[in-house]
Design a protein around this motif. Sequence first.
Motif, PDB file in Angstrom:
ATOM      1  N   LEU A 102       0.819  -1.084  -0.069  1.00 36.12           N
ATOM      2  CA  LEU A 102       0.067  -0.017   0.029  1.00 36.12           C
ATOM      3  C   LEU A 102       0.903   1.143   0.149  1.00 36.12           C
ATOM      4  N   VAL A 103       0.509   1.980  -0.937  1.00 37.61           N
ATOM      5  CA  VAL A 103       1.472   3.321  -1.256  1.00 37.61           C
ATOM      6  C   VAL A 103       0.604   4.438  -1.045  1.00 37.61           C
ATOM      7  N   GLU A 104       0.773   5.334   0.039  1.00 40.15           N
ATOM      8  CA  GLU A 104      -0.030   6.445   0.193  1.00 40.15           C
ATOM      9  C   GLU A 104       0.691   7.666  -0.562  1.00 40.15           C
ATOM     10  N   SER A 105      -0.048   8.551  -0.834  1.00 41.23           N
ATOM     11  CA  SER A 105       0.495  10.091  -1.380  1.00 41.23           C
ATOM     12  C   SER A 105      -0.626  11.169  -1.235  1.00 41.23           C
ATOM     13  N   GLY A 106      -0.124  12.245  -1.223  1.00 38.10           N
ATOM     14  CA  GLY A 106      -0.959  13.482  -1.187  1.00 38.10           C
ATOM     15  C   GLY A 106      -0.721  14.251   0.069  1.00 38.10           C
ATOM     16  N   GLY A 107      -0.053  13.799   1.018  1.00 38.03           N
ATOM     17  CA  GLY A 107       0.229  14.644   2.160  1.00 38.03           C
ATOM     18  C   GLY A 107       1.040  15.943   1.703  1.00 38.03           C
ATOM     19  N   ASP A 108       0.684  16.958   2.647  1.00 35.66           N
ATOM     20  CA  ASP A 108       1.172  18.210   2.365  1.00 35.66           C
ATOM     21  C   ASP A 108       1.085  19.002   3.497  1.00 35.66           C
ATOM     22  N   SER A 109       1.818  20.239   3.451  1.00 34.62           N
ATOM     23  CA  SER A 109       1.538  21.282   4.318  1.00 34.62           C
ATOM     24  C   SER A 109       0.533  22.374   3.866  1.00 34.62           C
ATOM     25  N   GLU A 161      -5.575  20.365  14.573  1.00 28.08           N
ATOM     26  CA  GLU A 161      -5.386  19.036  15.211  1.00 28.08           C
ATOM     27  C   GLU A 161      -5.506  18.048  14.233  1.00 28.08           C
ATOM     28  N   ASP A 162      -5.625  18.242  12.798  1.00 28.96           N
ATOM     29  CA  ASP A 162      -5.766  17.255  12.037  1.00 28.96           C
ATOM     30  C   ASP A 162      -4.225  16.905  11.514  1.00 28.96           C
ATOM     31  N   THR A 163      -3.261  17.505  11.959  1.00 24.69           N
ATOM     32  CA  THR A 163      -1.834  17.469  11.834  1.00 24.69           C
ATOM     33  C   THR A 163      -1.549  16.093  12.216  1.00 24.69           C
ATOM     34  N   ALA A 164      -0.974  15.087  11.407  1.00 24.78           N
ATOM     35  CA  ALA A 164      -0.550  13.858  11.699  1.00 24.78           C
ATOM     36  C   ALA A 164       0.192  13.045  10.571  1.00 24.78           C
ATOM     37  N   ILE A 165       0.445  11.941  10.914  1.00 28.50           N
ATOM     38  CA  ILE A 165       0.950  11.033   9.760  1.00 28.50           C
ATOM     39  C   ILE A 165      -0.327  10.346   9.473  1.00 28.50           C
ATOM     40  N   TYR A 166      -0.716  10.086   8.173  1.00 31.79           N
ATOM     41  CA  TYR A 166      -2.031   9.366   7.947  1.00 31.79           C
ATOM     42  C   TYR A 166      -1.460   8.022   7.135  1.00 31.79           C
ATOM     43  N   TYR A 167      -2.106   6.841   7.702  1.00 27.58           N
ATOM     44  CA  TYR A 167      -1.776   5.646   7.199  1.00 27.58           C
ATOM     45  C   TYR A 167      -2.973   5.232   6.441  1.00 27.58           C
ATOM     46  N   CYS A 168      -2.478   4.456   5.458  1.00 24.45           N
ATOM     47  CA  CYS A 168      -3.861   3.485   4.744  1.00 24.45           C
ATOM     48  C   CYS A 168      -3.642   2.210   5.329  1.00 24.45           C
ATOM     49  N   ALA A 169      -4.680   1.590   5.521  1.00 19.82           N
ATOM     50  CA  ALA A 169      -4.709  -0.038   5.888  1.00 19.82           C
ATOM     51  C   ALA A 169      -5.908  -0.546   5.220  1.00 19.82           C
ATOM     52  N   ALA A 170      -5.591  -2.107   5.076  1.00 22.33           N
ATOM     53  CA  ALA A 170      -6.699  -2.735   4.544  1.00 22.33           C
ATOM     54  C   ALA A 170      -6.649  -4.252   5.449  1.00 22.33           C
ATOM     55  N   GLY A 171      -7.775  -4.921   5.027  1.00 21.52           N
ATOM     56  CA  GLY A 171      -7.869  -6.244   5.816  1.00 21.52           C
ATOM     57  C   GLY A 171      -8.394  -6.451   6.993  1.00 21.52           C
ATOM     58  N   GLY A 183       0.121   0.831   4.890  1.00 21.17           N
ATOM     59  CA  GLY A 183       1.099   1.666   4.031  1.00 21.17           C
ATOM     60  C   GLY A 183       2.164   2.408   4.949  1.00 21.17           C
ATOM     61  N   GLN A 184       3.371   2.965   4.484  1.00 23.02           N
ATOM     62  CA  GLN A 184       4.134   3.679   5.125  1.00 23.02           C
ATOM     63  C   GLN A 184       3.795   5.023   5.722  1.00 23.02           C
ATOM     64  N   GLY A 185       2.712   5.466   5.164  1.00 29.93           N
ATOM     65  CA  GLY A 185       2.093   6.937   6.033  1.00 29.93           C
ATOM     66  C   GLY A 185       2.561   8.130   4.963  1.00 29.93           C
ATOM     67  N   THR A 186       1.764   9.011   5.105  1.00 33.97           N
ATOM     68  CA  THR A 186       2.095  10.381   4.321  1.00 33.97           C
ATOM     69  C   THR A 186       1.725  11.357   5.502  1.00 33.97           C
ATOM     70  N   ARG A 187       2.568  12.655   5.455  1.00 34.01           N
ATOM     71  CA  ARG A 187       2.502  13.632   6.312  1.00 34.01           C
ATOM     72  C   ARG A 187       1.558  14.697   5.980  1.00 34.01           C
ATOM     73  N   VAL A 188       0.694  15.107   6.955  1.00 31.33           N
ATOM     74  CA  VAL A 188      -0.139  16.290   6.699  1.00 31.33           C
ATOM     75  C   VAL A 188       0.250  17.260   8.004  1.00 31.33           C
ATOM     76  N   THR A 189       0.360  18.400   7.507  1.00 34.42           N
ATOM     77  CA  THR A 189       0.581  19.471   8.494  1.00 34.42           C
ATOM     78  C   THR A 189      -0.481  20.584   8.074  1.00 34.42           C
ATOM     79  N   VAL A 190      -1.187  20.922   9.051  1.00 35.07           N
ATOM     80  CA  VAL A 190      -2.065  22.243   9.075  1.00 35.07           C
ATOM     81  C   VAL A 190      -1.484  23.155   9.888  1.00 35.07           C
ATOM     82  N   SER A 191      -1.435  24.164   9.345  1.00 37.89           N
ATOM     83  CA  SER A 191      -0.664  25.345  10.187  1.00 37.89           C
ATOM     84  C   SER A 191      -1.800  26.724  10.447  1.00 37.89           C
TER      85      SER A 191
END
Length: 120
Positions: free
Chosen positions: A4-11, A87-97, A111-119
Motif C-alpha cells: 500500500l502506497v499513500e500519497s498526497g500529504g502536504d502542508s 488538530e488534523d496534523t498527523a501522519i496518515y496511514y492507509c490500511a486494509a484487511g 502503508g508507510q504513511g504520508t504527513r499532513v501538517t495544518v498551520s
Amino acid sequence: QVQLVESGGDSVQVGGSLTLSCVASGYITSRLYWAWFRQAAGKEREGVAGIYNGGAYLAASVKGRFSISLDDAKKTVYLQMNSLKPEDTAIYYCAAGGNSLLNERSFLYWGQGTRVTVSS
C-alpha cells in the motif's frame, strides 16, 4: 507481496483541503475493509475513516469534513479532507484487511504513511 502506497500529504493552512490517495498492488482484492488511520506526535494512532461493502464510516472528529471513497478498478482508496484544522496534523496511514476502525490490530496491510501538517 501486497503493498500500500499513500500519497498526497502536504502542508496546508487552516481551512484548506487535501486529498490523500492509497494505491494497492500485489495480490489483494478491493473487497476488503479499507481504512485511514492517523497518528499525531505524542499520541496513539486512531481510526479516521473506513469503507466496506459500500458503507463509509467516519470518526466523530472528522465527520462532516472528511470523506472516504474507493475505486475498485484502480484498487485505490481516497481520503478527501476539507476544512482542515491544526488538530488534523498527523501522519496518515492507509490500511486494509481489518474489520473495524476501532480494531487497529485486525488490519493485515499497512502503508508507510504520508504527513499532513495544518498551520494557522
